[in-house]
Write a protein that holds these residues in place. Sequence first.
Motif, PDB file in Angstrom:
ATOM      1  N   LYS A 179      30.234  39.950  38.493  1.00 10.98           N
ATOM      2  CA  LYS A 179      29.541  39.556  37.272  1.00 10.98           C
ATOM      3  C   LYS A 179      29.501  38.026  37.241  1.00 10.98           C
ATOM      4  N   GLY A 180      28.400  37.499  36.770  1.00 14.79           N
ATOM      5  CA  GLY A 180      28.198  36.057  36.831  1.00 14.79           C
ATOM      6  C   GLY A 180      29.341  35.239  36.251  1.00 14.79           C
ATOM      7  N   SER A 181      29.871  35.668  35.106  1.00 20.13           N
ATOM      8  CA  SER A 181      30.882  34.863  34.422  1.00 20.13           C
ATOM      9  C   SER A 181      32.243  34.873  35.118  1.00 20.13           C
ATOM     10  N   VAL A 182      32.431  35.738  36.092  1.00 20.79           N
ATOM     11  CA  VAL A 182      33.726  35.780  36.781  1.00 20.79           C
ATOM     12  C   VAL A 182      33.650  35.233  38.197  1.00 20.79           C
ATOM     13  N   LYS A 183      32.450  34.921  38.666  1.00 16.01           N
ATOM     14  CA  LYS A 183      32.303  34.379  40.021  1.00 16.01           C
ATOM     15  C   LYS A 183      33.127  33.117  40.172  1.00 16.01           C
ATOM     16  N   GLY A 184      33.865  33.036  41.268  1.00 16.20           N
ATOM     17  CA  GLY A 184      34.700  31.873  41.515  1.00 16.20           C
ATOM     18  C   GLY A 184      36.065  31.962  40.871  1.00 16.20           C
ATOM     19  N   ARG A 185      36.261  32.931  39.974  1.00 11.28           N
ATOM     20  CA  ARG A 185      37.569  33.094  39.315  1.00 11.28           C
ATOM     21  C   ARG A 185      38.236  34.409  39.710  1.00 11.28           C
ATOM     22  N   PHE A 186      37.449  35.448  39.930  1.00  7.05           N
ATOM     23  CA  PHE A 186      37.981  36.762  40.277  1.00  7.05           C
ATOM     24  C   PHE A 186      37.680  37.064  41.746  1.00  7.05           C
ATOM     25  N   THR A 187      38.592  37.803  42.383  1.00  6.12           N
ATOM     26  CA  THR A 187      38.393  38.240  43.759  1.00  6.12           C
ATOM     27  C   THR A 187      38.770  39.702  43.883  1.00  6.12           C
ATOM     28  N   ILE A 188      37.825  40.489  44.384  1.00  5.14           N
ATOM     29  CA  ILE A 188      38.095  41.913  44.600  1.00  5.14           C
ATOM     30  C   ILE A 188      38.399  42.136  46.075  1.00  5.14           C
ATOM     31  N   SER A 189      39.345  43.021  46.342  1.00  5.42           N
ATOM     32  CA  SER A 189      39.703  43.345  47.716  1.00  5.42           C
ATOM     33  C   SER A 189      40.195  44.782  47.758  1.00  5.42           C
ATOM     34  N   ARG A 190      40.345  45.316  48.963  1.00  5.06           N
ATOM     35  CA  ARG A 190      40.805  46.692  49.071  1.00  5.06           C
ATOM     36  C   ARG A 190      41.643  46.886  50.318  1.00  5.06           C
ATOM     37  N   ASP A 191      42.549  47.854  50.228  1.00  8.29           N
ATOM     38  CA  ASP A 191      43.373  48.269  51.356  1.00  8.29           C
ATOM     39  C   ASP A 191      43.139  49.770  51.489  1.00  8.29           C
ATOM     40  N   ASN A 192      42.269  50.162  52.412  1.00  8.27           N
ATOM     41  CA  ASN A 192      41.904  51.573  52.531  1.00  8.27           C
ATOM     42  C   ASN A 192      43.089  52.437  52.949  1.00  8.27           C
ATOM     43  N   ALA A 193      43.995  51.876  53.737  1.00 12.18           N
ATOM     44  CA  ALA A 193      45.173  52.648  54.168  1.00 12.18           C
ATOM     45  C   ALA A 193      46.037  53.015  52.964  1.00 12.18           C
ATOM     46  N   LYS A 194      46.079  52.142  51.981  1.00  8.38           N
ATOM     47  CA  LYS A 194      46.859  52.397  50.771  1.00  8.38           C
ATOM     48  C   LYS A 194      46.016  53.008  49.658  1.00  8.38           C
ATOM     49  N   ARG A 195      44.719  53.168  49.933  1.00  3.47           N
ATOM     50  CA  ARG A 195      43.803  53.726  48.941  1.00  3.47           C
ATOM     51  C   ARG A 195      43.867  52.928  47.642  1.00  3.47           C
ATOM     52  N   THR A 196      43.898  51.630  47.788  1.00  2.24           N
ATOM     53  CA  THR A 196      44.063  50.762  46.629  1.00  2.24           C
ATOM     54  C   THR A 196      43.023  49.645  46.649  1.00  2.24           C
ATOM     55  N   VAL A 197      42.481  49.366  45.477  1.00  5.53           N
ATOM     56  CA  VAL A 197      41.567  48.247  45.288  1.00  5.53           C
ATOM     57  C   VAL A 197      42.218  47.280  44.316  1.00  5.53           C
ATOM     58  N   TYR A 198      42.122  45.999  44.606  1.00  3.72           N
ATOM     59  CA  TYR A 198      42.763  44.974  43.794  1.00  3.72           C
ATOM     60  C   TYR A 198      41.712  44.093  43.116  1.00  3.72           C
ATOM     61  N   LEU A 199      42.108  43.518  42.015  1.00  2.00           N
ATOM     62  CA  LEU A 199      41.287  42.502  41.356  1.00  2.00           C
ATOM     63  C   LEU A 199      42.200  41.331  41.005  1.00  2.00           C
ATOM     64  N   GLN A 200      42.080  40.266  41.770  1.00  2.00           N
ATOM     65  CA  GLN A 200      42.817  39.035  41.493  1.00  2.00           C
ATOM     66  C   GLN A 200      42.022  38.234  40.481  1.00  2.00           C
ATOM     67  N   MET A 201      42.630  37.948  39.358  1.00  2.00           N
ATOM     68  CA  MET A 201      41.947  37.233  38.277  1.00  2.00           C
ATOM     69  C   MET A 201      42.648  35.909  38.036  1.00  2.00           C
ATOM     70  N   ASP A 202      41.957  34.830  38.294  1.00  2.00           N
ATOM     71  CA  ASP A 202      42.503  33.485  38.098  1.00  2.00           C
ATOM     72  C   ASP A 202      41.710  32.767  37.008  1.00  2.00           C
ATOM     73  N   ARG A 203      42.314  31.716  36.479  1.00  2.00           N
ATOM     74  CA  ARG A 203      41.677  30.912  35.418  1.00  2.00           C
ATOM     75  C   ARG A 203      41.110  31.824  34.329  1.00  2.00           C
ATOM     76  N   LEU A 204      41.951  32.695  33.857  1.00  2.00           N
ATOM     77  CA  LEU A 204      41.517  33.655  32.850  1.00  2.00           C
ATOM     78  C   LEU A 204      41.096  32.956  31.571  1.00  2.00           C
ATOM     79  N   GLN A 205      40.099  33.553  30.917  1.00  2.00           N
ATOM     80  CA  GLN A 205      39.555  33.020  29.680  1.00  2.00           C
ATOM     81  C   GLN A 205      39.700  34.061  28.572  1.00  2.00           C
TER      82      GLN A 205
END
Length: 124
Positions: free
Chosen positions: A59-85
């Motif tokens: 989403k436009g307002s989170v670009k540069g602040r949030f990072t999505i990633s995944r570990d398929n072996a762990k069946r887990t998706v992460y959302l790193q949220m920095d500079r929260l507003q």
Amino acid sequence: QFVEEGGDLVQPGGSLRLSCQASGVTSDRPTIGWFRQAPGGQIEAVACIDRSGVGTFYKGSVKGRFTISRDNAKRTVYLQMDRLQVGDTAVYYCAGTTMFASNLVCYVPVDYAWGQGTQVTVSE
């Protein structure tokens, strides 16, 4: 099918890492998205990631602040949220979804049985 964790109360400028654990029989959609619903608002797509982990949507307002990633072996998706507003305050959910238009659009599931989600509150 999905269990969200990691929400908390943080001050503006702080960071959180959300996790989305898939269990049991999951959606046949390999793309996983993080969605959020603020009080009185509609559910919106925040970030989505394809099975390979290469294709992403933000989403436009989170670009540069949030990072999505995944570990398929762990069946887990992460959302790193920095500079929260303060405007990031919402209940965050994850779900299987689909991206369109070269990942410029992430589909918000309709008539979907959302999980409990995890509360993120950004406040002084």
